[in-house]
Write an enzyme that holds these catalytic residues in place. Structure first.
Site, short mmCIF file in Angstrom:
data_model
loop_
_atom_site.label_atom_id
_atom_site.label_comp_id
_atom_site.label_asym_id
_atom_site.label_seq_id
_atom_site.Cartn_x
_atom_site.Cartn_y
_atom_site.Cartn_z
CG HIS A 184 -1.83 -1.16 1.33
ND1 HIS A 184 -2.31 -1.63 2.54
CD2 HIS A 184 -2.34 -1.98 0.38
CE1 HIS A 184 -3.08 -2.68 2.32
NE2 HIS A 184 -3.11 -2.92 1.02
CG HIS B 155 -6.48 -3.96 2.35
ND1 HIS B 155 -5.55 -4.92 2.01
CD2 HIS B 155 -6.80 -4.20 3.65
CE1 HIS B 155 -5.32 -5.70 3.06
NE2 HIS B 155 -6.07 -5.27 4.07
#
Length: 695
Positions: free
Chosen positions: A575, A618
């Site tokens: 990420h 996420h």
């Protein structure tokens, strides 16, 4: 493995509205993939387009589909990777993300960081999708939204620069954009019961291009997740998608339940479209730079985009009539800007790139989620053990849709016995801010302080998660017959940067996230790991777990041992973000609230690099929301239509709970940053940055 295909012939009006999106629900197995708007190798494209999008990934393809809904607007997407047709099965079968992934292949950028002094002096691998669909074609398909407080914090950070524009990024407006991108399908009743799944359809989208649902196969072990956390005092979340995204839940995934295939930006936004004469998507085309001319107002205007297939091939140029939109992700977008002469002056001079615009924040404020895992043996069936059996069950589409989805976002008061003291210690460490920032530019330092303070003063003692803890049944480095509990920090105080050291745009940038450079980060990971071990020992989940294989209770039990082990094992949670941060220019910002790059009249960035803070989530769901908002902003400008949020300035809705200590609180030390490892905040920072500034 069976052949998969995604498409059925559908008819979509070029001016179709969001509510009338067709075809995103009609992917079919066992039919040939139809390229439609994808230009084959050697195919013809026009000499100029209204919009040229650099990057055909998660955001880029979504944006291309929305902009080309206007039939009088021409759009070109340039994607460095190939179409993905040759590896369709790897992409489309969900469990291939674990058992036959594209990591390390030609469809992976396979970036590496520089050695990280506080992470075992290791160079960390950063996989990123290099294919149409980008990382949405290669990731683990988690579909998790940020919380209300995080998005409202983001909006507040750009508000001093543009109060009116900032509301595009608050919770209410981003929620609508995220809902616009998705079609949520509840699980089958047996799956819901086995997984102990709780959901609320009122916060979910119903007609978007990307499918969000649950796997078609479930393990009883997943159903033991929520009650085990409840036994430790961590409550389940009744609606993790409605703005309060903390606590325990079974996350939805980007899966199409009509055929159990991955739902990603190509399959959702592009493949269902009929041929659009105003949309071209060109794979195997690496953008090398933007071409500018000066304007009378003093800004730079993009007039063309240069690209090539390889470093040795001739460079080609496409004309731009309206805008260039960078959608290359947290690594690709700042990389293109710097090779175009837009970025920190000292970096460009050292790399031999002529300076067009000194913009110090390009590549700065880089953040990532760091994760590691504890591994146990098990005698229970797992996805990896069934997959290894090559049984009839393992070949069914429903089973092959199983991917990890059990998670919990744990707040500070759950992890730390004295959160207020910990907060005070982190606040005190900011006194030496210059040692925490990999730049001497005062605007970049100011931006670091703004991000640091927003994280510490607004997010840190709220209910949102500071660590994510996930249950993994898809195999580990210790074999198929294992189960892991993974831990990932969500709001790092460590910030790094990426930069170029060559004038060759095909050379990888230098990536330095400065992992664990702030000592608070290792403390939060350490406490998350200690909680993960307790989760594994708590019924009913404990019945499925045998011996702890990694790191092992004999090897790791003290705070010092946890920190040493974690520093040597942490890696990316995939990420990376924040490297073209949406911040005021005087805080090292790169883009404003309208996503335009400061100092450039017609260049925007639309991808995860613009987030100024990391989210406890996420990133694909908020990136789709970002792309939807960007399309609305851009189309509003050129179509002369008012923005939907321009006429209302209502307060952001939703609730925010206060954190409270729970039975899971564990840290007993009075000085938290000065843990048993013996490092103080200043000692750690000074040691790292003495080395950092030596290069």
């Amino acid at each position: 493995m069976r052949s998969l295909a995604l498409l059925a012939a559908v008819t979509v009006s070029l001016s179709s509205s969001v509510s009338c999106w067709e075809g995103g629900h009609r992917e079919l197995r066992n039919r040939e993939i139809r390229a439609r708007n994808i230009v084959p190798t050697g195919g013809q494209i026009s000499s100029a387009y209204d919009f040229v999008i650099a990057g055909g990934g998660t955001a880029g393809l979504a944006l291309a589909a929305r902009l080309s809904e206007d039939s009088n607007t021409t759009v070109l997407v340039l994607e460095a990777g190939d179409s993905g047709d040759a590896v369709a099965t790897n992409i489309n079968v969900p469990d291939n993300a674990y058992f036959n992934s594209l990591w390390g292949s030609s469809n992976d950028w396979a970036f590496q960081t520089v050695p990280q002094p506080n992470a075992g002096n290791r160079a960390l691998t950063w996989p990123r999708g290099k294919v149409l669909g980008g990382s949405s074609a290669t990731n683990g398909m988690y579909w998790v939204r940020p919380s209300k407080i995080e998005l409202d914090t983001w909006a507040s950070m750009i508000a001093p620069e543009d109060q009116a524009g900032s509301v595009a990024w608050n919770w209410d407006n981003m929620l609508e954009a995220m809902k616009k991108s998705e079609t949520f399908t509840p699980p089958a009743s047996d799956i819901q019961q086995q997984g102990d799944i709780v959901f609320d359809t009122s916060s979910r989208g119903t007609s978007g291009p990307i499918h969000a649902t649950y796997p078609g196969y479930m393990f009883p072990t997943v159903g033991n997740w929520t009650p085990s956390l409840a036994a430790l005092g961590v409550a389940g979340s009744p609606d993790a998608y409605g703005g309060n995204g903390w606590g325990t839940f079974i996350a939805t995934s980007a899966i199409n339940p009509s055929n159990w295939t991955r739902s990603y930006s190509r399959s959702g936004y592009i493949d269902p479209l009929p041929p659009r004469p105003n949309l071209d998507i060109l794979p195997s085309a690496t953008v090398t730079r933007i071409i500018f001319t000066n304007t009378t107002s003093g800004g730079l205007t993009a007039t063309g985009v240069e690209y090539g297939v390889t470093a040795n091939d001739p460079r080609l140029t496409i004309g731009v009539r309206k805008e260039v939109i960078l959608a290359g992700g947290a690594i690709g977008s700042p990389h293109i800007l710097m090779h175009s002469g837009v970025g920190p002056q000292d970096v460009l001079a050292a790399a031999g790139v002529p300076l067009m615009l000194n913009l110090p924040g390009v590549g700065q404020h880089l953040q990532d989620h760091l994760s590691t895992e504890i591994i146990w043996s098990t005698t229970q069936d797992t996805a990896s053990s069934i997959h290894a059996s090559n049984s009839a069950l393992s070949q069914t589409p429903a089973f092959q849709s199983f991917i990890n989805s059990a998670t919990v976002y744990v707040n500070t008061s759950t992890l730390i016995a004295d959160p207020a003291t910990f907060q005070s210690e982190i606040r005190a460490a900011l006194v030496n801010v210059s040692t925490l920032v990999p730049s001497t530019d005062p605007t970049v330092i100011a931006g670091y302080e703004a991000i640091y303070n927003a994280t510490l003063e607004t997010l840190f003692l709220s209910s949102i998660g500071q660590t994510e803890i996930l249950l993994a049944l898809t195999g580990t480095t210790s074999g198929a017959q294992t189960i892991a509990i993974q831990v990932a920090q969500q709001h790092p105080f460590s910030q790094g940067r990426l930069y170029i050291n060559s004038s060759d745009p095909f050379a990888s940038p230098v990536i330095d996230p400065q992992a664990l450079s702030h000592p608070a980060d290792i403390v939060l990971i350490r406490e998350g790991l200690k909680l993960a071990r307790r989760i594994g020992a708590t019924p009913p989940l404990s019945a499925a777990l045998g011996t702890e294989l990694v790191p092992g209770t004999v090897n790791v039990s003290t705070d010092t041992q946890w920190e040493t082990w974690a520093a040597g094992t942490v890696g990316t949670e995939f990420h990376p973000s924040c490297s073209c941060a949406m911040l005021p220019l005087n805080q090292g910002g790169v883009v404003g609230a309208d996503l335009k790059v400061y100092g450039l009249t017609n260049v925007r960035v639309v991808d995860g690099s613009v987030f100024p803070i990391q989210f406890a989530a996420h990133l694909q769901a908020p990136i789709y929301g970002l792309a939807e908002q960007a399309a609305t902003i851009i189309r509003s400008q050129y179509n002369g239509v008012a923005l939907p949020w321009a006429t209302a300035s209502k307060p952001s809705s939703g609730t925010q709970s206060s954190p409270s200590p729970t039975a899971a609180s564990s840290h007993s030390g009075a000085s938290i940053l000065s843990s048993s490892s013996g490092f103080t905040a200043l000692a750690v920072a000074s040691t790292l940055f003495a080395a950092l500034f030596a290069w």
